[in-house]
Design a protein around this motif. Structure first.
Motif, PDB file in Angstrom:
ATOM      1  N   PRO A  89       0.770  -1.078  -0.133  1.00 42.65           N
ATOM      2  CA  PRO A  89      -0.071   0.006   0.046  1.00 42.65           C
ATOM      3  C   PRO A  89       0.667   1.057   0.086  1.00 42.65           C
ATOM      4  N   CYS A  90       0.237   2.250  -0.158  1.00 43.36           N
ATOM      5  CA  CYS A  90       0.879   3.699  -0.258  1.00 43.36           C
ATOM      6  C   CYS A  90       1.231   3.823   1.100  1.00 43.36           C
ATOM      7  N   SER A  91       0.152   3.800   2.147  1.00 44.64           N
ATOM      8  CA  SER A  91       0.426   3.918   3.418  1.00 44.64           C
ATOM      9  C   SER A  91       0.124   2.639   4.219  1.00 44.64           C
ATOM     10  N   LEU A 107       8.042  -5.941   0.254  1.00 41.18           N
ATOM     11  CA  LEU A 107       6.778  -5.127   0.651  1.00 41.18           C
ATOM     12  C   LEU A 107       7.040  -3.752   0.902  1.00 41.18           C
ATOM     13  N   ARG A 108       6.312  -3.072   0.149  1.00 45.23           N
ATOM     14  CA  ARG A 108       6.529  -1.617   0.396  1.00 45.23           C
ATOM     15  C   ARG A 108       5.419  -1.115   1.341  1.00 45.23           C
ATOM     16  N   GLY A 109       5.552   0.116   1.808  1.00 40.13           N
ATOM     17  CA  GLY A 109       4.425   0.735   2.838  1.00 40.13           C
ATOM     18  C   GLY A 109       5.152   2.105   3.677  1.00 40.13           C
ATOM     19  N   PHE A 163       5.896   7.114   7.419  1.00 40.27           N
ATOM     20  CA  PHE A 163       6.112   8.580   7.548  1.00 40.27           C
ATOM     21  C   PHE A 163       5.593   8.870   6.085  1.00 40.27           C
ATOM     22  N   LYS A 164       4.678   9.951   5.811  1.00 34.82           N
ATOM     23  CA  LYS A 164       4.058  10.088   4.559  1.00 34.82           C
ATOM     24  C   LYS A 164       4.344  11.568   4.104  1.00 34.82           C
ATOM     25  N   PRO A 165       4.966  11.745   2.945  1.00 35.06           N
ATOM     26  CA  PRO A 165       4.962  13.212   2.550  1.00 35.06           C
ATOM     27  C   PRO A 165       3.848  13.760   1.613  1.00 35.06           C
ATOM     28  N   SER A 169       2.864   3.306 -10.699  1.00 34.04           N
ATOM     29  CA  SER A 169       1.579   3.877  -9.988  1.00 34.04           C
ATOM     30  C   SER A 169       1.770   5.130  -9.811  1.00 34.04           C
ATOM     31  N   HIS A 170       2.740   5.840  -9.102  1.00 35.27           N
ATOM     32  CA  HIS A 170       2.885   7.508  -8.905  1.00 35.27           C
ATOM     33  C   HIS A 170       2.995   7.888 -10.481  1.00 35.27           C
ATOM     34  N   ALA A 171       3.503   7.179 -11.467  1.00 38.50           N
ATOM     35  CA  ALA A 171       4.056   7.517 -12.679  1.00 38.50           C
ATOM     36  C   ALA A 171       2.446   7.898 -13.346  1.00 38.50           C
ATOM     37  N   VAL A 184       5.026  -1.297  -6.928  1.00 41.77           N
ATOM     38  CA  VAL A 184       3.678  -0.891  -7.181  1.00 41.77           C
ATOM     39  C   VAL A 184       2.920  -0.881  -6.243  1.00 41.77           C
ATOM     40  N   GLU A 185       1.979   0.034  -6.244  1.00 41.31           N
ATOM     41  CA  GLU A 185       0.963   0.255  -4.961  1.00 41.31           C
ATOM     42  C   GLU A 185      -0.177  -0.808  -5.173  1.00 41.31           C
ATOM     43  N   VAL A 186      -0.502  -1.534  -4.161  1.00 34.81           N
ATOM     44  CA  VAL A 186      -1.461  -2.537  -3.970  1.00 34.81           C
ATOM     45  C   VAL A 186      -2.295  -2.368  -2.825  1.00 34.81           C
ATOM     46  N   SER A 220      -4.361   7.107   1.295  1.00 32.58           N
ATOM     47  CA  SER A 220      -3.732   7.859   0.277  1.00 32.58           C
ATOM     48  C   SER A 220      -3.618   7.164  -1.022  1.00 32.58           C
ATOM     49  N   ASP A 221      -3.773   7.667  -2.067  1.00 31.56           N
ATOM     50  CA  ASP A 221      -3.386   6.880  -3.375  1.00 31.56           C
ATOM     51  C   ASP A 221      -4.392   5.851  -3.856  1.00 31.56           C
ATOM     52  N   GLY A 222      -5.364   5.937  -3.330  1.00 36.86           N
ATOM     53  CA  GLY A 222      -6.269   4.659  -3.718  1.00 36.86           C
ATOM     54  C   GLY A 222      -6.594   4.371  -5.144  1.00 36.86           C
ATOM     55  N   LEU A 223      -6.831   5.691  -5.987  1.00 38.98           N
ATOM     56  CA  LEU A 223      -6.947   5.359  -6.988  1.00 38.98           C
ATOM     57  C   LEU A 223      -5.770   4.876  -8.166  1.00 38.98           C
ATOM     58  N   GLN A 224      -4.756   4.866  -7.631  1.00 33.51           N
ATOM     59  CA  GLN A 224      -3.597   4.247  -8.395  1.00 33.51           C
ATOM     60  C   GLN A 224      -3.436   2.989  -7.947  1.00 33.51           C
ATOM     61  N   SER A 225      -3.957   2.318  -6.906  1.00 30.21           N
ATOM     62  CA  SER A 225      -3.565   1.100  -6.218  1.00 30.21           C
ATOM     63  C   SER A 225      -4.443  -0.155  -7.023  1.00 30.21           C
TER      64      SER A 225
HETATM   65 MN    MN Z   1       1.583   6.582  -2.920  1.00 30.47          MN
END
Ligand code: MN
Ligand code: PEP
Length: 339
Positions: A103-105, A127-129, A132-134, A273-275, A299-301, A310-315
């Motif tokens: 996930p993004c967060s 695993l990404r996640g 601390f979110k900018p 995803s962010h691209a 990749v955001e999942v 955050s970033d649901g649309l691109q997940s």
């Molecule tokens: Mn994100």
């Protein structure tokens, strides 16, 4: 300057070369290649003639100037690709394509564990996640901070997947290093030089994301900050740059893959995803990235993108991620890589 060492240099001669470099006010970065070992002498440029004169030392084969402004990141210093060790099993930059997903967060224990199990099953290696979110807005979700790191650690224990998570502030370095395998420096911090120097002093590999307004040369100069601070383990990540186009969140610069290949030994991964900013475009950009020679993907999942902080649309939902990974293996094969 690159000080090329003789093949069978003795320990004494090696020490003499290193001491001479340092006495001239330069840092000595030892780079062991397949063919030969060289020392990158990096500094202000003062006393350059004396460095050149080191060709007279017994252990030195020759001395060559490094022409590029990014020195330790350049192919001049190290012609073969770097392989960045994340764990004993996971390495970025080798023949295997490494996919980092999540996930993004980090939002809850259930969310991160469910995602970790799903992405592992689909073939992700990491695993990404974000804990601390900018965020562009100070009113948006800022991340679970240490609580999020603890949940990432639980997900790692559950699945064995190594973790990549973002660091925003040098003062969080020790805390984040307790939990993560790879430190992510985000697009917005690409020229936060204090942060680059701080992660450069760490022994964790760094995933460095290209800024949205960063040229490829500036991207490598930021990598150079990390390497010259003592950490050679940098993974470059293109995540889209800002252009006049508004149909996508950013514009994915796929051409940076072959361009970077001509400039640096560092591995390059792509974040589709962010691209693109939309889940619908993620799979085709992932395929294109692998076809163009990327070493991996981020990749955001999310199990419930509609509820994401955050970033649901691109997940991608886990099912779609699984399908993407299946289709991707053919692109990997065509590119002569494994997945
Ligand atoms: Mn994100
Ligand atoms: C992220 O990976 O969650 C992120 C914030 O990415 P970027 O720094 O590329 O915007």
């Amino acid at each position: 300057m690159i000080i090329v060492l003789k093949k069978n240099i003795s320990q004494k001669d090696f020490q003499e070369v290193k001491d001479t470099i340092e006495s001239l006010g330069y840092q000595a970065h030892i780079i062991k290649g397949e063919e030969k070992t060289v020392i990158g002498a990096v500094g202000s440029g003062r006393g350059k003639d004396k460095l050149q004169a080191m060709e007279n030392l017994p252990g030195v084969e020759n001395v060559v100037p490094i022409l590029k402004p990014y020195k330790l990141a350049s192919l001049e210093v190290k012609p073969e690709k770097s392989i960045i060790p994340v764990t004993s099993k996971v390495k970025v930059g080798g023949n295997e394509i490494i996919v980092m997903a999540g996930p993004c967060s980090v939002e809850s224990e259930e969310q991160i564990i469910e995602t970790a199990i799903a992405v592992k099953k689909a073939g992700a290696a990491m695993l990404r996640g974000g804990a601390f979110k900018p965020r562009t807005s100070p009113y948006s979700f800022q991340g679970m901070e240490e609580e999020g790191l603890i949940l990432l650690q639980k997900a790692k224990q559950e699945t064995g997947l190594p973790i990549v998570t973002e660091i925003l502030n040098p003062s969080d370095l020790d805390l984040i290093c307790k939990y993560t395998d790879v430190l992510q420096v985000g697009a917005r911090n690409i020229q936060n030089f204090a942060l680059l120097k701080a992660v450069g002093k760490s022994d964790k590999p760094v995933l460095l994301k290209r800024g949205m307004m960063t040229t490829i040369e500036e991207f490598l100069m930021s990598a150079e900050y990390i390497i010259s601070s003592g950490n050679p383990n940098v993974i470059l990540c293109e995540r889209g740059i800002r252009t006049f186009e508004t149909a996508t969140r950013n514009t994915l610069d796929i051409s940076c893959i072959p361009v970077l290949r001509q400039m640096t030994h560092l591995p390059v991964i792509i974040d589709p995803s962010h691209a693109t900013g939309h889940w619908r475009y993620v799979e085709s950009m992932a395929n294109a990235s692998i076809a163009a020679g990327a070493d991996g993907l981020m990749v955001e999942v999310h199990p419930h993108p509609d509820q994401a902080e955050s970033d649901g649309l691109q997940s991608l939902k886990p099912k779609k991620f699984e399908r993407m990974m299946k289709n991707l293996s053919r692109f990997a094969e065509a590119a002569g890589r494994t997945l």
